[in-house]
Each structure stands twice: as structure tokens, then as C-alpha cells.
Design a protein around this motif. Structure first.
Motif, PDB file in Angstrom:
ATOM      1  N   ALA A 142       0.825  -1.206   0.000  1.00  0.00           N
ATOM      2  CA  ALA A 142       0.000   0.000   0.000  1.00  0.00           C
ATOM      3  C   ALA A 142       0.859   1.255   0.000  1.00  0.00           C
ATOM      4  O   ALA A 142       0.561   2.218  -0.718  1.00  0.00           O
ATOM      5  N   LEU A 147      -1.433   3.475  -2.168  1.00  0.00           N
ATOM      6  CA  LEU A 147      -2.834   3.052  -2.198  1.00  0.00           C
ATOM      7  C   LEU A 147      -3.610   3.680  -1.045  1.00  0.00           C
ATOM      8  O   LEU A 147      -3.079   3.874   0.053  1.00  0.00           O
ATOM      9  N   ASP A 150      -8.745   1.852   1.835  1.00  0.00           N
ATOM     10  CA  ASP A 150      -9.784   0.926   1.386  1.00  0.00           C
ATOM     11  C   ASP A 150      -9.290   0.038   0.253  1.00  0.00           C
ATOM     12  O   ASP A 150      -9.680  -1.137   0.148  1.00  0.00           O
ATOM     13  N   GLN A 151      -8.407   0.579  -0.616  1.00  0.00           N
ATOM     14  CA  GLN A 151      -7.837  -0.244  -1.677  1.00  0.00           C
ATOM     15  C   GLN A 151      -6.937  -1.338  -1.086  1.00  0.00           C
ATOM     16  O   GLN A 151      -6.980  -2.496  -1.518  1.00  0.00           O
ATOM     17  N   ARG A 154      -9.046  -4.079   0.415  1.00  0.00           N
ATOM     18  CA  ARG A 154      -9.680  -4.922  -0.601  1.00  0.00           C
ATOM     19  C   ARG A 154      -8.668  -5.894  -1.199  1.00  0.00           C
ATOM     20  O   ARG A 154      -8.974  -7.064  -1.426  1.00  0.00           O
ATOM     21  N   ILE A 155      -7.440  -5.425  -1.440  1.00  0.00           N
ATOM     22  CA  ILE A 155      -6.409  -6.324  -1.953  1.00  0.00           C
ATOM     23  C   ILE A 155      -6.123  -7.433  -0.945  1.00  0.00           C
ATOM     24  O   ILE A 155      -5.931  -8.596  -1.308  1.00  0.00           O
ATOM     25  N   ILE A 184      -9.304  -3.774  -9.309  1.00  0.00           N
ATOM     26  CA  ILE A 184      -8.563  -2.886  -8.412  1.00  0.00           C
ATOM     27  C   ILE A 184      -7.489  -2.135  -9.194  1.00  0.00           C
ATOM     28  O   ILE A 184      -7.309  -0.927  -9.037  1.00  0.00           O
ATOM     29  N   ALA A 187      -9.047   0.555 -11.403  1.00  0.00           N
ATOM     30  CA  ALA A 187      -9.445   1.731 -10.623  1.00  0.00           C
ATOM     31  C   ALA A 187      -8.224   2.579 -10.260  1.00  0.00           C
ATOM     32  O   ALA A 187      -8.314   3.822 -10.241  1.00  0.00           O
ATOM     33  N   LEU A 188      -7.116   1.932  -9.994  1.00  0.00           N
ATOM     34  CA  LEU A 188      -5.891   2.663  -9.664  1.00  0.00           C
ATOM     35  C   LEU A 188      -5.404   3.475 -10.865  1.00  0.00           C
ATOM     36  O   LEU A 188      -5.027   4.642 -10.730  1.00  0.00           O
ATOM     37  N   ASP A 191      -7.708   6.456 -11.419  1.00  0.00           N
ATOM     38  CA  ASP A 191      -7.457   7.516 -10.446  1.00  0.00           C
ATOM     39  C   ASP A 191      -6.237   8.347 -10.823  1.00  0.00           C
ATOM     40  O   ASP A 191      -6.258   9.584 -10.711  1.00  0.00           O
TER      41      ASP A 191
END
Length: 392
Positions: A142, A147, A150-151, A154-155, A184, A187-188, A191
Motif C-alpha cells: 500500500a 494506495l 480501502d484499496q 480490498r487487496i 482494483i 481503478a488505480l 485515479d
């Protein structure tokens, strides 16, 4: 028609039986065929493993790169591409792992290890995998990829489910969890496109900024690369830290020695990486018929490089099953070799050294309190290690 089996992949393993099986194969059938896990050759000797790893023109990674085959969707660079196509993806990560940047990571890693290890010790131990080693790599990942919390959570959840599906060979579940990891990563990327960051401080932004002959990297390959990076940094550290803990519990004298002389921690980490190498199933595919280790490998057949075995090869390591900190050289294959050597190895070593340093400094002993649950191919190492801990 199936080939005759040279060996069978056991349904259930304990902590020691893989090493016994690989020692037998090195002695009488160092390049061995198994009809299990889709059919593959296991390369168990150090020299043969190096030949496969270094000769990418003959042994490609673009067809099947792990045994059992688990790639159910698109390519994931850099592992799924041969040179020179893999180089931009490797370089995009390697620039963040220079010696000067690693130096800056040292205090962060020290604090991170303490944040997860200290409560586990204070509670008297428990399962070191569930209670410590699975949490720690996610936190490092992270921070490395910037990250959001919340990401990262989730990972952690999806990565655990992916690993369990892999162990059970539950292919529908494996595909579903793989798709979630792609989501995931997607989404990264979205972003970073919507909220640009400095490519010099953010690995995802750096991948988006890379140009090859003036052109950006293909979106689907950036996506695959992030999917690869997000998962590969989770499983191996989790199982290897479990193996380190098993070794310390079995050898309290080694634990005591490292607590008394922490200057030997780096040497001990290398020796433990040799003894308990967490990967045995990274694979290549022969492009043409070739002879290796006295066997003829046909074009299109999968070849698993058994790092776990090669690092205990009697031809390279004296008393290969013994823990020795004074080995004159350690020609380790733990992180691979050749064009696909793990780009994250420097950061992984830093993390594992700090874990061993704090684990031995902060505890007097570790005592096994139950059965060790093991992974299966392509990993080697524990999924669960129940321990009682005596704090210093």
C-alpha cells in the motif's frame, strides 16, 4: 498418450516432505516428468535451472509461466513477456528501488514491522501467518503504490481468497478473484489519470509516463503489470515468514544466537531464503525440442524451475540441508536469474531482514502449538503456523 510419471505431486504435504522428494529427484532423475497439474517437467538441479532461466530464446515465458497454469486472462508484464518487451515494465519498478531510495525505506519498514509484530507478541503469539505475516506485505504494498486504505484492505481480502482458490485448484473462484484484482488495478489507473501524480514518486504514474519509441505503453499491458505487482508481493513473503518462524521454533539455539548477535541477521536471512525458498513452480515453455538433464523436452512442454530444490543442490552447497552462516558463497536462485529476476527483490530482502531482526530481538523463544498447514504448488511454505511466544 501420457508419458510415464517420474514423480507424483502429493495431495497433502508437510513442512519437510517436499525437500525429501526433491533430493531423491536430484539424485536419480533431476529433470523429471509429472502428469499432474496439467503435465510438466520439474527441473531440480541448480545448473539446469540456470540454463532454463537464462536461455529465454529457447525457454519462453509467454506461454505458461507457472505450474499449475493459473493465468486465465490477459498478459501480465513483465513476467509474461520475453526481452526486450519486458524491459520497460521492469525498469518502471526498478527506478524506485535504487540504493538511495531503499535507504529511505529503512525507517519506514522498521516502523511497519513493529506496528504489526508488537501486538502479535503482546498477545502471546497465535498463527503468525494470519496474525502478522499476511498483514505486513499488504501494508508495504500500500505504501509502495500509494494506495488508499480501502484499496489496501480490498487487496488483502481478495488476495487471500485468490490464494485459497489456488491451493484448492478451484478454477472458477480463481478466475473470479483474478478479475477482482484486475478491477482494483483498473481503478488505480483511472485515479492516476483523473488525478495525475509525479511519476518520480508514484509507480503507477510512472508506468503511464513511460514511452517506447515515443509511444505510451498499451493500456491493457499496464493493467496486467499492475495486477501482477499487486499480487506477487503478497503470497511469497507471507509463506516465507512462516517458514522462518518454523525454523526458529525448531532451532532455539539459532534464535538465541541471532538475539545475541544481530549483526548476523542479514546472513541468516540469506541462509533461510536458501533453505525455504518459497517458489517451486515458476515455469517456461520449450520453443523447440531440446535435451536437458538427460531428458528430451518436446516443443510446447511446460518446464517448472524448482527454486526450492535448486537452492539445496549438493553440487553447489555443501551440507545443503544444514543452516550455516559461514558459507563462502550463496549462489541463490530465490529471486530468479536472467531477464525475469524479481525486480522487487531488494525491497523484499529489506523487509525480511527487518522481520527476522525484530522477531529474534523481541522474543526469547517460539513454540509450535499445533499442526502447520502448508501451501501447494506453485508455492512452498506454510499457510498457518500456530505459535506460543515468550517476549523478551
Amino acid at each position: 498418450m501420457m508419458r510415464p510419471n517420474d514423480f507424483t505431486v502429493p495431495e497433502v504435504e508437510d513442512f519437510d516432505c517436499p525437500h525429501a522428494q526433491f533430493a531423491r529427484l536430484r539424485g536419480h532423475c533431476p529433470v523429471a516428468w509429472s502428469n499432474d497439474l496439467g503435465g510438466f517437467w520439474a527441473v531440480t538441479r541448480h545448473a539446469d535451472a540456470c540454463e532454463v532461466l537464462e536461455n529465454w530464446e529457447l525457454f519462453t515465458t509467454t506461454v505458461q509461466n507457472v505450474v499449475p497454469p493459473v493465468a486465465t486472462t490477459q498478459r501480465r508484464p513483465p513476467l509474461h513477456l520475453d526481452p526486450p518487451d519486458n524491459i520497460p515494465y521492469r525498469n518502471a519498478i526498478l527506478r524506485f528501488l535504487s540504493p538511495s531510495r531503499l535507504k529511505a525505506w529503512e525507517p519506514r519498514v522498521e516502523q511497519m514491522v513493529a506496528r504489526f509484530l508488537d501486538p502479535w507478541i503482546a498477545n502471546g503469539g497465535g498463527d503468525i501467518c494470519a496474525g502478522f505475516s499476511f498483514q505486513l506485505p499488504i501494508a508495504l504494498l500500500a505504501e509502495f503504490f500509494n494506495l488508499a486504505p480501502d484499496q489496501a484492505e480490498r487487496i488483502r481480502v481478495v488476495g487471500a481468497a485468490f490464494n485459497m482458490a489456488l491451493q484448492r485448484q478451484d478454477m472458477p473462484e480463481l478466475r473470479a478473484r483474478s478479475d477482482e484484482l484486475y478491477g482494483i488495478a483498473e481503478a488505480l489507473i483511472a485515479d492516476r489519470i483523473a488525478h495525475p501524480r509525479d511519476p518520480d514518486t508514484d509507480p503507477t504514474a510512472n508506468l503511464l509516463a513511460v514511452r517506447v519509441d515515443g509511444e505510451p505503453l498499451a493500456h491493457d499491458l499496464i493493467l496486467g503489470a499492475l495486477r501482477q505487482f499487486l499480487l506477487v508481493g503478497i503470497i511469497a513473503p507471507t509463506t516465507f515468514i512462516g517458514s522462518m518462524a518454523v525454523h526458529l521454533a525448531r532451532h532455539p539455539d539459532h534464535h538465541k544466537d541471532l538475539r545475541a548477535d544481530p549483526s548476523r541477521v542479514n546472513d541468516a536471512t540469506e541462509e533461510l531464503l536458501r533453505l525455504y525458498t518459497p517458489y517451486r513452480g515458476f515455469a517456461r515453455t520449450a520453443r523447440q525440442d531440446t535435451d536437458l538433464g538427460g531428458k528430451t523436452i518436446k516443443a510446447g512442454e511446460a518446464v517448472a524451475i524448482v527454486f526450492t530444490s535448486a537452492n539445496r543442490d549438493e553440487a553447489v552447497f555443501d551440507d545443503p540441508h544444514e543452516y550455516k552462516l559461514d558459507r563462502p558463497a550463496r549462489d541463490l536462485l530465490t529471486f530468479g536469474r536472467g531477464p525475469h529476476m524479481c525486480p522487487g527483490a531488494p525491497l523484499a530482502r529489506l523487509l525480511l531482514q527487518e522481520v527476522l531482526r525484530q522477531l529474534t530481538a523481541k522474543t526469547r523463544d517460539l513454540t509450535l502449538t499445533g499442526d502447520i498447514e502448508m501451501t501447494r504448488w506453485p508455492e512452498y511454505g506454510p499457510l498457518s503456523v500456530p505459535l506460543k511466544v515468550t517476549p523478551v
